[in-house]
Design an enzyme around this catalytic site. Sequence first.
Site, PDB file in Angstrom:
ATOM      1  N   ARG A   1       0.883  -1.121   0.036  1.00 14.58           N
ATOM      2  CA  ARG A   1      -0.052  -0.117  -0.117  1.00 14.58           C
ATOM      3  C   ARG A   1       1.056   1.452   0.001  1.00 14.58           C
ATOM      4  O   ARG A   1       2.013   1.223   0.331  1.00 14.58           O
ATOM      5  CB  ARG A   1      -0.951  -0.036   1.197  1.00 14.58           C
ATOM      6  CG  ARG A   1      -0.133   0.167   2.543  1.00 14.58           C
ATOM      7  CD  ARG A   1      -1.129  -0.002   3.778  1.00 14.58           C
ATOM      8  NE  ARG A   1      -2.136   0.798   3.775  1.00 14.58           N
ATOM      9  CZ  ARG A   1      -2.158   2.079   4.203  1.00 14.58           C
ATOM     10  NH1 ARG A   1      -0.891   2.470   4.724  1.00 14.58           N
ATOM     11  NH2 ARG A   1      -3.206   3.020   4.225  1.00 14.58           N
ATOM     12  N   LEU A   2       0.425   2.498  -0.099  1.00 18.24           N
ATOM     13  CA  LEU A   2       0.903   3.750  -0.118  1.00 18.24           C
ATOM     14  C   LEU A   2      -0.175   4.643   0.320  1.00 18.24           C
ATOM     15  O   LEU A   2      -1.366   4.879   0.041  1.00 18.24           O
ATOM     16  CB  LEU A   2       1.427   4.089  -1.417  1.00 18.24           C
ATOM     17  CG  LEU A   2       2.274   5.326  -1.671  1.00 18.24           C
ATOM     18  CD1 LEU A   2       3.543   5.104  -0.938  1.00 18.24           C
ATOM     19  CD2 LEU A   2       2.499   5.608  -3.231  1.00 18.24           C
ATOM     20  N   ASP A   3       0.207   5.572   1.470  1.00 13.86           N
ATOM     21  CA  ASP A   3      -0.665   6.168   2.026  1.00 13.86           C
ATOM     22  C   ASP A   3      -1.284   7.153   1.279  1.00 13.86           C
ATOM     23  O   ASP A   3      -0.861   7.797   0.251  1.00 13.86           O
ATOM     24  CB  ASP A   3       0.204   7.059   3.489  1.00 13.86           C
ATOM     25  CG  ASP A   3       0.308   6.141   4.258  1.00 13.86           C
ATOM     26  OD1 ASP A   3       0.031   5.039   4.682  1.00 13.86           O
ATOM     27  OD2 ASP A   3       1.674   6.628   5.141  1.00 13.86           O
ATOM     28  N   TYR A   4      -2.539   7.775   1.562  1.00 16.61           N
ATOM     29  CA  TYR A   4      -3.285   8.520   0.946  1.00 16.61           C
ATOM     30  C   TYR A   4      -2.773   9.977   0.358  1.00 16.61           C
ATOM     31  O   TYR A   4      -2.895  10.426  -0.416  1.00 16.61           O
ATOM     32  CB  TYR A   4      -4.621   8.956   1.702  1.00 16.61           C
ATOM     33  CG  TYR A   4      -5.617   9.828   1.329  1.00 16.61           C
ATOM     34  CD1 TYR A   4      -6.341   9.389   0.208  1.00 16.61           C
ATOM     35  CD2 TYR A   4      -5.986  11.015   1.887  1.00 16.61           C
ATOM     36  CE1 TYR A   4      -7.388  10.408  -0.292  1.00 16.61           C
ATOM     37  CE2 TYR A   4      -6.827  11.795   1.369  1.00 16.61           C
ATOM     38  CZ  TYR A   4      -7.820  11.691   0.473  1.00 16.61           C
ATOM     39  OH  TYR A   4      -8.576  12.260  -0.175  1.00 16.61           O
TER      40      TYR A   4
END
Length: 210
Positions: free
Chosen positions: A46-49
């Site tokens: 994942r990759l933060d918002y």
Amino acid sequence: MAELVLFNKPFHVLSQFTDDGASGSKPPRATLADYVRIPGIYPAGRLDYDSEGLLLLTAEGSLQHRIASPSLKMPKTYWVQVEGNISEEALRHLATGVQLKDGLTRPAKAHRMPAPAVWPRVPPVRHRDNIPTSWIELTITEGKNRQVRRMTAAVGFPTLRLIRYRIGDWTLDGLESGAHRTVTVNLPASPKPTRRGNAAGARTRRNRKS
């Protein structure tokens, strides 16, 4: 062989295909579905918002595991704009390990870099005339929650902008913000099952001493 999608995630886009937090009073946030329309794939990690950059997606479970599993320690490289003129002492601290609430970070690679020639962020990073900023390249082999931001804050230089440039052998090169491309990956062969016993299926017997 497996297909891997390299996506340059823009700022304020969720690393998933739906916004589970959307409600009647709260408009839905941008998701991967607004940019990637390839059925059957899902993010490998994942990759933060509020972070930008490389996100990998695949339909192959074994490839997803190779990329996302913390035990495999796949290196990830970030370009980080921090508040202040970062010191050599802070860089050494980032490289040797920073004590966070959930433990000491693993040794990393950290060095100063020129401002990269990247797309403008929307909205732009706040600018203060009396406070300089600097860029660093930071490579880590773990994935604690919001780790890079917490690391730079712990050494006294808060993160202003965070771009993931590399995961393993894959980079952002040639990808504009919001764009993606597909590459083919060779998967390692599955291990052959261990044969037990002889050709007739009988187990080998040990000689017993009389």
